[in-house]
Structure formats: structure tokens, C-alpha cells
Design an enzyme around this catalytic site. Structure first.
Site, PDB file in Angstrom:
ATOM      1  N   THR A 135      49.061  27.036  33.556  1.00 55.19           N
ATOM      2  CA  THR A 135      48.249  27.698  34.521  1.00 55.19           C
ATOM      3  C   THR A 135      47.148  26.440  35.145  1.00 55.19           C
ATOM      4  O   THR A 135      46.738  25.601  34.386  1.00 55.19           O
ATOM      5  CB  THR A 135      47.379  28.830  33.860  1.00 55.19           C
ATOM      6  OG1 THR A 135      46.304  29.060  34.891  1.00 55.19           O
ATOM      7  CG2 THR A 135      46.834  28.417  32.557  1.00 55.19           C
ATOM      8  N   ASP A 136      46.742  26.852  36.430  1.00 52.70           N
ATOM      9  CA  ASP A 136      45.587  26.166  37.029  1.00 52.70           C
ATOM     10  C   ASP A 136      44.399  26.259  36.153  1.00 52.70           C
ATOM     11  O   ASP A 136      43.374  25.466  36.408  1.00 52.70           O
ATOM     12  CB  ASP A 136      45.631  26.357  38.323  1.00 52.70           C
ATOM     13  CG  ASP A 136      45.068  27.878  38.956  1.00 52.70           C
ATOM     14  OD1 ASP A 136      44.989  28.519  38.053  1.00 52.70           O
ATOM     15  OD2 ASP A 136      44.961  28.098  40.101  1.00 52.70           O
ATOM     16  N   GLU A 137      44.249  27.405  35.482  1.00 56.69           N
ATOM     17  CA  GLU A 137      42.809  27.638  34.609  1.00 56.69           C
ATOM     18  C   GLU A 137      42.576  26.687  33.584  1.00 56.69           C
ATOM     19  O   GLU A 137      41.429  26.472  33.278  1.00 56.69           O
ATOM     20  CB  GLU A 137      43.055  28.903  34.244  1.00 56.69           C
ATOM     21  CG  GLU A 137      43.060  30.042  35.072  1.00 56.69           C
ATOM     22  CD  GLU A 137      42.716  31.616  34.742  1.00 56.69           C
ATOM     23  OE1 GLU A 137      41.918  31.864  33.890  1.00 56.69           O
ATOM     24  OE2 GLU A 137      43.072  32.631  35.364  1.00 56.69           O
ATOM     25  N   TYR A 161      41.301  32.323  27.289  1.00 58.07           N
ATOM     26  CA  TYR A 161      42.650  32.399  27.677  1.00 58.07           C
ATOM     27  C   TYR A 161      42.788  31.170  28.164  1.00 58.07           C
ATOM     28  O   TYR A 161      43.898  30.460  27.660  1.00 58.07           O
ATOM     29  CB  TYR A 161      42.853  33.365  28.758  1.00 58.07           C
ATOM     30  CG  TYR A 161      44.074  32.968  29.621  1.00 58.07           C
ATOM     31  CD1 TYR A 161      45.529  33.280  28.950  1.00 58.07           C
ATOM     32  CD2 TYR A 161      43.957  32.606  30.801  1.00 58.07           C
ATOM     33  CE1 TYR A 161      46.657  32.777  30.000  1.00 58.07           C
ATOM     34  CE2 TYR A 161      45.140  32.167  31.605  1.00 58.07           C
ATOM     35  CZ  TYR A 161      46.295  32.192  31.047  1.00 58.07           C
ATOM     36  OH  TYR A 161      47.451  31.960  32.200  1.00 58.07           O
ATOM     37  N   LYS A 165      45.340  28.426  26.584  1.00 61.88           N
ATOM     38  CA  LYS A 165      46.658  27.576  27.350  1.00 61.88           C
ATOM     39  C   LYS A 165      46.482  26.063  27.463  1.00 61.88           C
ATOM     40  O   LYS A 165      47.564  25.149  27.426  1.00 61.88           O
ATOM     41  CB  LYS A 165      46.545  28.063  28.848  1.00 61.88           C
ATOM     42  CG  LYS A 165      47.225  29.596  29.081  1.00 61.88           C
ATOM     43  CD  LYS A 165      48.621  29.714  28.563  1.00 61.88           C
ATOM     44  CE  LYS A 165      49.558  29.192  29.604  1.00 61.88           C
ATOM     45  NZ  LYS A 165      51.099  29.539  29.082  1.00 61.88           N
TER      46      LYS A 165
HETATM   47  P1  NAD Z   1      52.587  38.565  31.296  1.00 62.85           P
HETATM   48  O1  NAD Z   1      51.527  39.017  30.518  1.00 62.85           O
HETATM   49  O2  NAD Z   1      53.106  39.580  32.511  1.00 62.85           O
HETATM   50  O3  NAD Z   1      53.940  38.601  30.244  1.00 62.85           O
HETATM   51  C1  NAD Z   1      54.053  37.734  29.345  1.00 62.85           C
HETATM   52  C2  NAD Z   1      55.322  37.918  28.529  1.00 62.85           C
HETATM   53  O4  NAD Z   1      55.382  37.228  27.216  1.00 62.85           O
HETATM   54  C3  NAD Z   1      55.359  39.592  28.034  1.00 62.85           C
HETATM   55  O5  NAD Z   1      56.776  40.108  28.394  1.00 62.85           O
HETATM   56  C4  NAD Z   1      55.252  39.631  26.477  1.00 62.85           C
HETATM   57  O6  NAD Z   1      55.849  40.767  25.971  1.00 62.85           O
HETATM   58  C5  NAD Z   1      55.569  38.368  26.172  1.00 62.85           C
HETATM   59  N1  NAD Z   1      55.183  37.643  24.966  1.00 62.85           N
HETATM   60  C6  NAD Z   1      53.787  37.642  24.737  1.00 62.85           C
HETATM   61  N2  NAD Z   1      53.526  37.177  23.282  1.00 62.85           N
HETATM   62  C7  NAD Z   1      54.541  36.771  22.909  1.00 62.85           C
HETATM   63  C8  NAD Z   1      55.424  36.174  21.556  1.00 62.85           C
HETATM   64  N3  NAD Z   1      54.373  35.728  20.768  1.00 62.85           N
HETATM   65  N4  NAD Z   1      56.540  35.827  21.493  1.00 62.85           N
HETATM   66  C9  NAD Z   1      57.299  36.328  22.644  1.00 62.85           C
HETATM   67  N5  NAD Z   1      57.040  37.107  23.892  1.00 62.85           N
HETATM   68  C10 NAD Z   1      55.739  37.255  24.049  1.00 62.85           C
HETATM   69  O7  NAD Z   1      52.193  37.097  31.652  1.00 62.85           O
HETATM   70  P2  NAD Z   1      52.788  36.452  33.075  1.00 62.85           P
HETATM   71  O8  NAD Z   1      51.652  36.838  34.251  1.00 62.85           O
HETATM   72  O9  NAD Z   1      54.287  36.865  33.381  1.00 62.85           O
HETATM   73  O10 NAD Z   1      52.568  34.894  32.985  1.00 62.85           O
HETATM   74  C11 NAD Z   1      53.829  33.996  32.189  1.00 62.85           C
HETATM   75  C12 NAD Z   1      53.391  32.827  31.949  1.00 62.85           C
HETATM   76  O11 NAD Z   1      52.973  32.313  33.193  1.00 62.85           O
HETATM   77  C13 NAD Z   1      52.312  32.584  30.939  1.00 62.85           C
HETATM   78  O12 NAD Z   1      52.395  31.542  30.243  1.00 62.85           O
HETATM   79  C14 NAD Z   1      51.085  32.513  32.061  1.00 62.85           C
HETATM   80  O13 NAD Z   1      49.959  31.605  31.113  1.00 62.85           O
HETATM   81  C15 NAD Z   1      51.550  31.486  32.784  1.00 62.85           C
HETATM   82  N6  NAD Z   1      51.133  31.907  34.335  1.00 62.85           N
HETATM   83  C16 NAD Z   1      50.670  33.007  34.962  1.00 62.85           C
HETATM   84  C17 NAD Z   1      50.074  33.169  36.129  1.00 62.85           C
HETATM   85  C18 NAD Z   1      49.898  34.351  36.858  1.00 62.85           C
HETATM   86  O14 NAD Z   1      49.302  34.610  37.873  1.00 62.85           O
HETATM   87  N7  NAD Z   1      50.334  35.630  36.293  1.00 62.85           N
HETATM   88  C19 NAD Z   1      49.838  31.935  36.658  1.00 62.85           C
HETATM   89  C20 NAD Z   1      50.233  30.700  36.291  1.00 62.85           C
HETATM   90  C21 NAD Z   1      50.811  30.411  35.155  1.00 62.85           C
HETATM   91  O1  DAU Z   2      45.183  31.039  38.076  1.00 66.44           O
HETATM   92  C1  DAU Z   2      46.394  31.567  37.214  1.00 66.44           C
HETATM   93  C2  DAU Z   2      45.841  32.588  36.295  1.00 66.44           C
HETATM   94  O2  DAU Z   2      45.680  33.765  37.355  1.00 66.44           O
HETATM   95  C3  DAU Z   2      46.668  32.806  35.281  1.00 66.44           C
HETATM   96  O3  DAU Z   2      46.982  31.807  34.396  1.00 66.44           O
HETATM   97  C4  DAU Z   2      46.416  34.265  34.479  1.00 66.44           C
HETATM   98  O4  DAU Z   2      47.277  34.451  33.637  1.00 66.44           O
HETATM   99  C5  DAU Z   2      46.492  35.400  35.543  1.00 66.44           C
HETATM  100  O5  DAU Z   2      46.024  36.575  35.033  1.00 66.44           O
HETATM  101  C6  DAU Z   2      45.569  34.722  36.725  1.00 66.44           C
HETATM  102  O6  DAU Z   2      43.968  34.786  36.085  1.00 66.44           O
HETATM  103  P1  DAU Z   2      42.846  35.620  36.732  1.00 66.44           P
HETATM  104  O7  DAU Z   2      41.772  35.890  35.929  1.00 66.44           O
HETATM  105  O8  DAU Z   2      42.511  34.712  38.090  1.00 66.44           O
HETATM  106  O9  DAU Z   2      43.510  37.010  37.616  1.00 66.44           O
HETATM  107  P2  DAU Z   2      42.999  38.338  37.610  1.00 66.44           P
HETATM  108  O10 DAU Z   2      43.796  39.160  38.418  1.00 66.44           O
HETATM  109  O11 DAU Z   2      42.505  38.863  36.424  1.00 66.44           O
HETATM  110  O12 DAU Z   2      41.524  38.335  38.439  1.00 66.44           O
HETATM  111  C7  DAU Z   2      41.786  37.619  39.750  1.00 66.44           C
HETATM  112  C8  DAU Z   2      40.405  37.693  40.204  1.00 66.44           C
HETATM  113  O13 DAU Z   2      40.035  38.796  40.682  1.00 66.44           O
HETATM  114  C9  DAU Z   2      39.241  37.084  39.302  1.00 66.44           C
HETATM  115  O14 DAU Z   2      38.470  36.321  40.225  1.00 66.44           O
HETATM  116  C10 DAU Z   2      38.743  38.210  38.673  1.00 66.44           C
HETATM  117  C11 DAU Z   2      38.847  39.405  39.886  1.00 66.44           C
HETATM  118  N1  DAU Z   2      39.009  40.595  39.510  1.00 66.44           N
HETATM  119  C12 DAU Z   2      39.726  40.965  38.618  1.00 66.44           C
HETATM  120  C13 DAU Z   2      39.885  42.389  38.407  1.00 66.44           C
HETATM  121  C14 DAU Z   2      41.287  42.569  37.191  1.00 66.44           C
HETATM  122  C15 DAU Z   2      38.116  41.683  40.069  1.00 66.44           C
HETATM  123  O15 DAU Z   2      37.303  41.394  41.054  1.00 66.44           O
HETATM  124  N2  DAU Z   2      38.272  42.929  39.661  1.00 66.44           N
HETATM  125  C16 DAU Z   2      39.141  43.281  38.826  1.00 66.44           C
HETATM  126  O16 DAU Z   2      39.267  44.460  38.530  1.00 66.44           O
END
Ligand code: NAD
Ligand code: DAU
Length: 359
Positions: A135-137, A161, A165
């Protein structure tokens, strides 16, 4: 064949569906290892039922014996690690699962993969890849005018989180540097699209709006995220897997920096158009400002020039096209939303697959 971890979640699920789309005989098989935490939903993969190229295994990336067995039995040419605890707010309430899966789990996965890779014959060994999805975080928060994150930006994670990561990214780097494991890492910005669990901003706003509930905006709503349609993230991962240079990291982003409030207003406007409220009022009237997230990062922005320059990858969707598709997907899938919200997708797994799925 490839081994995907976390392939029942949001991005992993989209990745597996895309990988196996098209003529069955053309697709390379997938072993999908997922623990099925609250975020893992086999309903996401329902269209793959009966597809011999998809083998689902319920299990933990931290289960070294299971991973070793899967690697030995299936001999995948690559492991793509999506599995993680992914929600920042949950990591603030309790970080244990984040440490266990994102750090300890990644460590155990790396060790199992290293043992397997070390014993491979030379041709399979040189073709093998371990791709870590991050992630970019990990880079921390940007000032309003600061340039976007490049791959050389220092790590300054601010939430449990992102710290977990960042730790996993360091482990992956070290396993390459020290042990020669052929790794690739992607650091991506915020994804959105189908199958997104409605604890995250965009799907939460859609489902709350339709349910007549408040739309909770943290703080002043002016935090900036860089949004990428999930299918574009999946295509970037495929490109990095095919052509990425070993040991390198690639930033992936959509060049779509937007403040949260603008995102919420866009979702509301699309719903006003596609599913107007019965009382004629705009959905934006449901916006409610709530307490800010502790330690809330103010701005993320990805400089995605390296992946474009080296691998020719660019996002296909604009934010306008991607968000419209996303809102429409949620309108078209009320059962998926209802099952996720009630938690009944967990029983659905039992019903649909009878016995719990396992290797
Ligand atoms: P998600 O929470 O939707 O899915 C995570 C999946 O991993 C789930 O199916 C869960 O059951 C599985 N999992 C959790 N713990 C596990 C374990 N110990 N062993 C096997 N499986 C396990 O997450 P996502 O949003 O699909 O993110 C996927 C990946 O991409 C993560 O590594 C996250 O850090 C990264 N990522 C997410 C975003 C985003 O915006 N969602 C952006 C950049 C990177
Ligand atoms: O940047 C990549 C990341 O993006 C991933 O690594 C994470 O797995 C993914 O969950 C996401 O993280 P964020 O914290 O940016 O996503 P989230 O959707 O939780 O929140 C997006 C923005 O919106 C953040 O600034 C918080 C705000 N927010 C979120 C929720 C859930 C609100 O204002 N209200 C809300 O109820």
C-alpha cells in the site's frame, strides 16, 4: 499455475476473477488460499464454482505446514500475496490480528516459499516469483503541495495497519537481499470497485445512502486519497508479475487525487441520478460530520511513472467511468450487500459448498 493468497477478499477476489476470465482452456490455474476472515467472502467467487482451474483452500498464510504442502503438491510458478488485515479503523481498535497476519503471517509465508524455491530445479527456480501486494500508506502522509510518493520515498507509517504493512514490505525486501528470493512488491493507492467491503469509504457511503442512514465524514472531510479502479490495480499486478525487475518495488496509482468530501458528493450525485430518493431530496442531505480518525493521514498521492516507463502500464478507467460502474454494481447487487451486512454470507459458504472447503 499460480498461488494467490487472500483471493476471497476485495482485490484478491477481483484478481482471481479477472485471471480466470475468458476461455477456460486459456487460463492458468489458481490455487486460492484464504483464511475467510470477516473480509473473505466466497460469494465473491460464486461464478467460479465448478471451474477446474480454481482450487479454493481455506487456511492461514501463517500455517507453514499447509503452505509447504500446497507448494509441493501444486508447484505454482508464482505466489501473489494479497492476504492481510486491511482496514485502518479496525487496526486502531485492535492491532493484534494485523501483527499476526501482516507481519508474522508474511514472515511464515516467505519462509515456506523460500524452502520450496531453494529446492526447485534451476529452470523453475529462475522463473519463480513472489509478488507482495502492498500500500501507499507505508510512506506516511504528504503535505498539501509535496510531490507524490515515488518508490524511493522513506517509510513513515502512521497507523497500526500501515506499520504492519511496512514491516511486511521490509521482510520481503530482506528475503530478496539476504536469501535471493525473487520478489516483487507493489505499493498501490486506494482502490474502489465491485466486491469492496462496506466498511470502507465508497461502499459504505453507497449502502448507507440507499438505506437512508447518515453518511459519516471524518473530521473536515478534506483528507486526500488517490483513487484507482480495482481492475486497473489487477492489471498492474499482472504486468509487474510478467515483467517487473526482481527486488524492485512499483508504485501503482490512478492519478486521481480527491478529497473525501468530493468523493461523497460524487457518490450522492450518481445515486440522485440512478436511484433518486422517493422524497425527492438529494442524498447529500444525509452527510454527517463525525469525530476524526485518530492519527488520520491527511494526504496520499502516488507517482506511478516508474511502472508506466518500465512496464508500459497505465490505468484504463478514469475516475468518472470507474465510480459510475461501481455505484451501478452496488445497485445491481442488493443481495450481495444484504448478505455482507447481515453476515449471512458466512452461512452461505456452508450452504453453497456443503462441507467447509479445504485442501
Ligand atoms: P480485504 O480485507 O478485502 O481482503 C483480505 C483477504 O485476506 C480476505 O479474503 C481475508 O479473508 C484474507 N486473509 C486475512 N488474513 C489472512 C490470513 N492470515 N491468511 C489467509 N488469508 C487471510 O483486503 P483488500 O482491500 O482486498 O486488500 C488486499 C491487499 O491489498 C492487502 O494486502 C492490502 O494491504 C493491499 N492494498 C489494499 C488497498 C485497498 O485500497 N483496499 C490498496 C493498496 C493495497
Ligand atoms: O491507500 C491505500 C489504503 O486505502 C489501503 O492500504 C487500505 O487497505 C484501504 O483500506 C484504504 O485505506 P483508507 O484508510 O484510505 O480507506 P478508507 O476507505 O477506510 O478511508 C478512506 C478515507 O475516507 C479516509 O481518509 C478516511 C475517510 N472515511 C472513511 C470511512 C470508513 C470517512 O471519512 N468516513 C468513513 O466512514
Amino acid at each position: 499455475m499460480i498461488l494467490v493468497t487472500g483471493g476471497a477478499g476485495f482485490i484478491g477476489g477481483n484478481f482471481v476473477l479477472d485471471w480466470l476470465a475468458g476461455p477456460a482452456e486459456a487460463a492458468e490455474s489458481v490455487i486460492n488460499l484464504d483464511k475467510l476472515t470477516y473480509a473473505g467472502n466466497l460469494e465473491n467467487l460464486a461464478s467460479l464454482q465448478g471451474n477446474p482451474r480454481h482450487v479454493f483452500v481455506q487456511g492461514d498464510i501463517g500455517d507453514s505446514a499447509l503452505v509447504a504442502r500446497l507448494l509441493a503438491e501444486h508447484r505454482p510458478r508464482a505466489v501473489i500475496n494479497f492476504a492481510a488485515e486491511s482496514h485502518v479503523d479496525r487496526s486502531i481498535h485492535g492491532a493484534e490480528d494485523f501483527i499476526q497476519t501482516n507481519i508474522v503471517g508474511t514472515f511464515r509465508l516467505l519462509e515456506a516459499v523460500r524452502a520450496h524455491w531453494t529446492a526447485l530445479p534451476a529452470d523453475e527456480k529462475s522463473a519463480f516469483r513472489f509478488l507482495h501486494v502492498s500500500t501507499d500508506e507505508v510512506y506516511g502522509s504528504l503535505a498539501p503541495d509535496a510531490p507524490a510518493f515515488t518508490e524511493t520515498h522513506g517509510f513513515e507509517p502512521n497507523s497500526p495497519y500501515s506499520a504492519s504493512k511496512a514491516a511486511s514490505d521490509h521482510l520481503v525486501r530482506a528475503w530478496h537481499h539476504t536469501h535471493g528470493l525473487p520478489v516483487l512488491t507493489t505499493n498501490c493507492s486506494n482502490n474502489y470497485g465491485p466486491l469492496h467491503f462496506p466498511e470502507k469509504l465508497i461502499p459504505l457511503m453507497i449502502v448507507n445512502a440507499l438505506a437512508g442512514k447518515p453518511l459519516p465524514v471524518y473530521g473536515d472531510g478534506m483528507q486526500v486519497r488517490d483513487w484507482l479502479y480495482v481492475k486497473d490495480h489487477c492489471s498492474a499486478i499482472r504486468r509487474v508479475l510478467e515483467g517487473g525487475r526482481l527486488g524492485e518495488t512499483y508504485n501503482v496509482g490512478g492519478w486521481n487525487e480527491k478529497p473525501n468530501l468530493e468523493i461523497v458528493h460524487t457518490v450522492c450525485a450518481l445515486l440522485d441520478e440512478l436511484r433518486p430518493r422517493s422524497d425527492g431530496q438529494p442524498y447529500a442531505s444525509q452527510i454527517s460530520y463525525v469525530k476524526d480518525r485518530p492519527g488520520h493521514d491527511r494526504r496520499y498521492a502516488i507517482d506511478a511513472r516508474k511502472i508506466e516507463r518500465e512496464l508500459g502500464w497505465k490505468p484504463a478507467e478514469t475516475f468518472e467511468s470507474g465510480i459510475r460502474k461501481t455505484v451501478q454494481w452496488y445497485l445491481d447487487h442488493p443481495d450481495w450487500v444484504a448478505n455482507v451486512q447481515s453476515g449471512s454470507y458466512r452461512q452461505w459458504v456452508q450452504t453453497q459448498y456443503e462441507a467447509p472447503v479445504s485442501a
